[in-house]
Write a protein that holds these residues in place. Sequence first.
Motif, PDB file in Angstrom:
ATOM      1  N   ALA A   9      36.170  31.935  31.013  1.00 32.92           N
ATOM      2  CA  ALA A   9      36.002  33.372  31.257  1.00 32.92           C
ATOM      3  C   ALA A   9      36.622  33.745  32.597  1.00 32.92           C
ATOM      4  CB  ALA A   9      34.527  33.750  31.217  1.00 32.92           C
ATOM      5  N   GLY A  10      36.462  32.861  33.589  1.00 24.57           N
ATOM      6  CA  GLY A  10      37.000  33.150  34.913  1.00 24.57           C
ATOM      7  C   GLY A  10      38.497  33.345  34.894  1.00 24.57           C
ATOM      8  N   GLN A  11      39.193  32.566  34.082  1.00 19.39           N
ATOM      9  CA  GLN A  11      40.655  32.693  34.042  1.00 19.39           C
ATOM     10  C   GLN A  11      41.101  33.955  33.339  1.00 19.39           C
ATOM     11  OE1 GLN A  11      43.008  28.864  33.563  1.00 19.39           O
ATOM     12  NE2 GLN A  11      41.007  28.204  32.879  1.00 19.39           N
ATOM     13  N   VAL A  12      40.249  34.465  32.442  1.00 19.56           N
ATOM     14  CA  VAL A  12      40.599  35.729  31.775  1.00 19.56           C
ATOM     15  C   VAL A  12      40.427  36.889  32.751  1.00 19.56           C
ATOM     16  CG1 VAL A  12      40.031  37.272  29.876  1.00 19.56           C
ATOM     17  CG2 VAL A  12      39.909  34.813  29.544  1.00 19.56           C
ATOM     18  N   PHE A  70      35.455  37.099  38.361  1.00 22.30           N
ATOM     19  CA  PHE A  70      34.337  36.423  37.701  1.00 22.30           C
ATOM     20  C   PHE A  70      33.810  35.267  38.561  1.00 22.30           C
ATOM     21  CE2 PHE A  70      32.254  33.761  34.496  1.00 22.30           C
ATOM     22  CZ  PHE A  70      31.598  34.700  33.723  1.00 22.30           C
ATOM     23  N   TRP A  71      34.711  34.663  39.320  1.00 19.21           N
ATOM     24  CA  TRP A  71      34.339  33.510  40.148  1.00 19.21           C
ATOM     25  C   TRP A  71      34.033  33.874  41.586  1.00 19.21           C
ATOM     26  CZ3 TRP A  71      39.240  30.159  38.754  1.00 19.21           C
ATOM     27  CH2 TRP A  71      39.101  29.674  37.451  1.00 19.21           C
ATOM     28  N   ASN A  72      34.733  34.919  42.051  1.00 20.45           N
ATOM     29  CA  ASN A  72      34.800  35.138  43.489  1.00 20.45           C
ATOM     30  C   ASN A  72      33.503  35.711  44.058  1.00 20.45           C
ATOM     31  OD1 ASN A  72      36.631  37.130  45.829  1.00 20.45           O
ATOM     32  ND2 ASN A  72      36.100  34.977  45.956  1.00 20.45           N
ATOM     33  N   THR A  73      32.422  34.932  43.939  1.00 20.58           N
ATOM     34  CA  THR A  73      31.165  35.329  44.553  1.00 20.58           C
ATOM     35  C   THR A  73      30.579  34.098  45.218  1.00 20.58           C
ATOM     36  OG1 THR A  73      28.908  35.267  43.699  1.00 20.58           O
ATOM     37  CG2 THR A  73      30.649  35.640  42.115  1.00 20.58           C
ATOM     38  N   GLN A  88      26.678  43.515  38.455  1.00 20.94           N
ATOM     39  CA  GLN A  88      26.598  44.846  37.868  1.00 20.94           C
ATOM     40  C   GLN A  88      26.622  45.936  38.930  1.00 20.94           C
ATOM     41  OE1 GLN A  88      26.568  46.092  34.556  1.00 20.94           O
ATOM     42  NE2 GLN A  88      27.525  44.086  34.514  1.00 20.94           N
ATOM     43  N   LEU A  89      26.108  45.606  40.126  1.00 20.03           N
ATOM     44  CA  LEU A  89      26.058  46.603  41.203  1.00 20.03           C
ATOM     45  C   LEU A  89      27.310  46.549  42.058  1.00 20.03           C
ATOM     46  CD1 LEU A  89      22.368  45.976  42.318  1.00 20.03           C
ATOM     47  CD2 LEU A  89      23.215  47.819  40.877  1.00 20.03           C
ATOM     48  N   SER A  90      28.232  45.655  41.706  1.00 13.13           N
ATOM     49  CA  SER A  90      29.410  45.451  42.545  1.00 13.13           C
ATOM     50  C   SER A  90      30.551  46.379  42.149  1.00 13.13           C
ATOM     51  CB  SER A  90      29.838  43.986  42.440  1.00 13.13           C
ATOM     52  OG  SER A  90      30.894  43.724  43.316  1.00 13.13           O
ATOM     53  N   ALA A 104      34.633  42.067  34.945  1.00  8.08           N
ATOM     54  CA  ALA A 104      34.677  40.626  34.702  1.00  8.08           C
ATOM     55  C   ALA A 104      33.379  40.182  34.026  1.00  8.08           C
ATOM     56  CB  ALA A 104      34.889  39.873  36.012  1.00  8.08           C
ATOM     57  N   LEU A 105      32.262  40.731  34.475  1.00  8.49           N
ATOM     58  CA  LEU A 105      30.978  40.338  33.890  1.00  8.49           C
ATOM     59  C   LEU A 105      30.845  40.801  32.447  1.00  8.49           C
ATOM     60  CD1 LEU A 105      28.092  40.593  36.465  1.00  8.49           C
ATOM     61  CD2 LEU A 105      29.319  38.623  35.614  1.00  8.49           C
TER      62      LEU A 105
END
Lengths: 183, 326
Positions: B313-316, B168-171, B233-235, B242-243
Motif C-alpha cells: 500500500a505504501g508504494q501505491v 502512507f509510510w511517512n509518519t 485522518q486528521l492530517s 493514502a489511508l
Amino acid sequence: MAMKKKRYALVLDSRKCINCKACAVACKAENQVPVGNTRNWINEARQGEYPKLRIDFEPEQCHHCEHPSCARVCPTGATWMRKDGVVLVNYDDCIGCRYCMVACPYDARYFHEESGTVHKCTLCSHRVDKGDLPACVETCPSKVRVFGDLEDPTSRVHELLATRRYRVKEPQTGNGPQLYYLL
Amino acid sequence: MHEFNWGLLIVVYLFLGGLSAGLFFAAGLANYLEVDGQPAYPRVAAMGALLAPWPVAIGSALLILDLGNWYRFYKLFTHFRWESPMSIGSYLLMMFTGVTFVYAYAWLPEAWRQQLFQKVPATWKQVHRLNVDLAPYRKVIAMVGFPFSIGVGIYTGVLLGAVSARPFWNTNLVAQMFLFSALSSGAAALLLAMVLDKRSPIQTHETKFLITLDIVFIVLELFIILPYLIHGQLSVLAVKQALWLILGGPYTVVFWVFFMGLGLLVPLGIEVSELAPSLLKGKAFHGDRRLALVASTLVLMGGFLLRYIFVYAGQVSSFHKMGMLH
C-alpha cells in the motif's frame, strides 16, 4: 581563475506541448533506454465533458532536485549530485536495492533489468558537457523546453523565471524540484 | 498501474528480521527473570536463543537476493551513509545477526557443541580454540544484544517511515508499530515452537509468561495503530488519501479482517480469556495447548500481513497519483 557556480535546470512551457512525444523518442534513442522504460514522459490531464472539454499536456522527467531524496536514501552513495545540480547514478556503485525508486516522489526512475541497476534522466550530461543541449530539448518541435544555467543572468532560463509566473510539482515533499513549469 | 519496486521478498525479509528481533528480546528477557534466585524460564531462554539467528539469517539472504546485483552487497559495507536508513540498517543487521549467533552458541547444549567440533578436522587448531563454554556470559551477551534487537525492530519501520515521498509510510508511528509487532511475533513464535516441541512439553508457567508478554506487545501495537489511523485522518490531504487504501481502498479487507481481526484482536481475545481468570480471580492458569497454538499462529500471520500491507500500500501512495486512484 575560480569557476563560476552553475545550476542547470529545465523550464517547460507546457502549454506549447502538443503531445507528439518526440522528446521521449529522442531520449530513448540518445540514451538507449530499453523498451518498456522511459526517462521522460508526458502527463495528460482531461477536464470537463464534451463539448466543454480541455486537455493539458505536461512533460515530465527527473526533476534534478535541490535536495534529492533518492540521493539521501541511497545506501552506497551511488546516486549523487554534481556541482552543477545534475543528479546522476554511479552505475558501478549501484547495488540495485531500488530504495531510490521508492523514495522518488515523481517516480522518475526505472530498474534497468540488463545491468541490475537503477537508471534515470541524466539531463544528457554527456551532451551538456560538450556544450550541446539535452536530446529532448534539441528535438522538441514546439519549443516547450528551455535548458540552461540558472546562475547565469544572461541565460534564457534565468530570464523566463525572472519575468514569468511558474510552478514546480509537489514542492511539499521538500525535494526542491528543478523542473519549472511556466503558467 | 503502479509498478511495485519492492515485492514479496522484502515483505518476507521485514517479517523475518522483526521475528528474530522479537525472539532474541523474549529469550533475553526470559534469561534475566528469576524466582527465588533460580532462573524462572530457562527452557524459554534456551529455545529463543537457539531459534533467534535463523530468521534474520534467512531474511538477510533474501534481501541480498532481491538486489539487482546481489554480489555487490558488500558495497553496503564499504560505504557508510548516516542519512540513509538502509545504510545504517545494514550495519545494524550485521551486528545483530552476529550477536544472535554468539548468543545461540552460548546456549548450545554441551553435547551438541562437542558433536559440532568433532566434525572439524583436528589439525584446525585455531578453530578448536573456539570450543569454549560461553554459558557464564549469557547475561552479558543478552544485554549487548538488547539494543541491537530493538534497533533492528525499529529500523525495519524507519526504512519505510523515512521515505517522505510516500504519505502512507511517512509518519513517526510506523517504526514503533513495526517494533511492537516484531516483539509480539517473537513471543508468539517462541510459544508456537514450545507448544510444538513434543520431546519436552511446554509447562503452564512458561505458557503464562509468553502469553502475558504477547498481550503486552499486542496492546502496545494497538496503541500505535489507532493513533496512526486517527492522526492520519486528521492530517493533510495526501495522508488522508493514502489511508483510503486501507479505509475503503484495495487493502481494506486484508487490513481490517485479516490483520486487525484475525491477526491481532482474535489472538488477543484468546490470550486475554486464557489469562484473565488467573489474573483477576486468582484461579489456576491452565494454558490450553490448542488455544496457544491457534493464537500464536494467528499472531505470526498478522505480523506478516502488517508488513505485506505496508510494503504494497505504501508504494501505491504518493503525492501526485492518489487523486487518480479515487
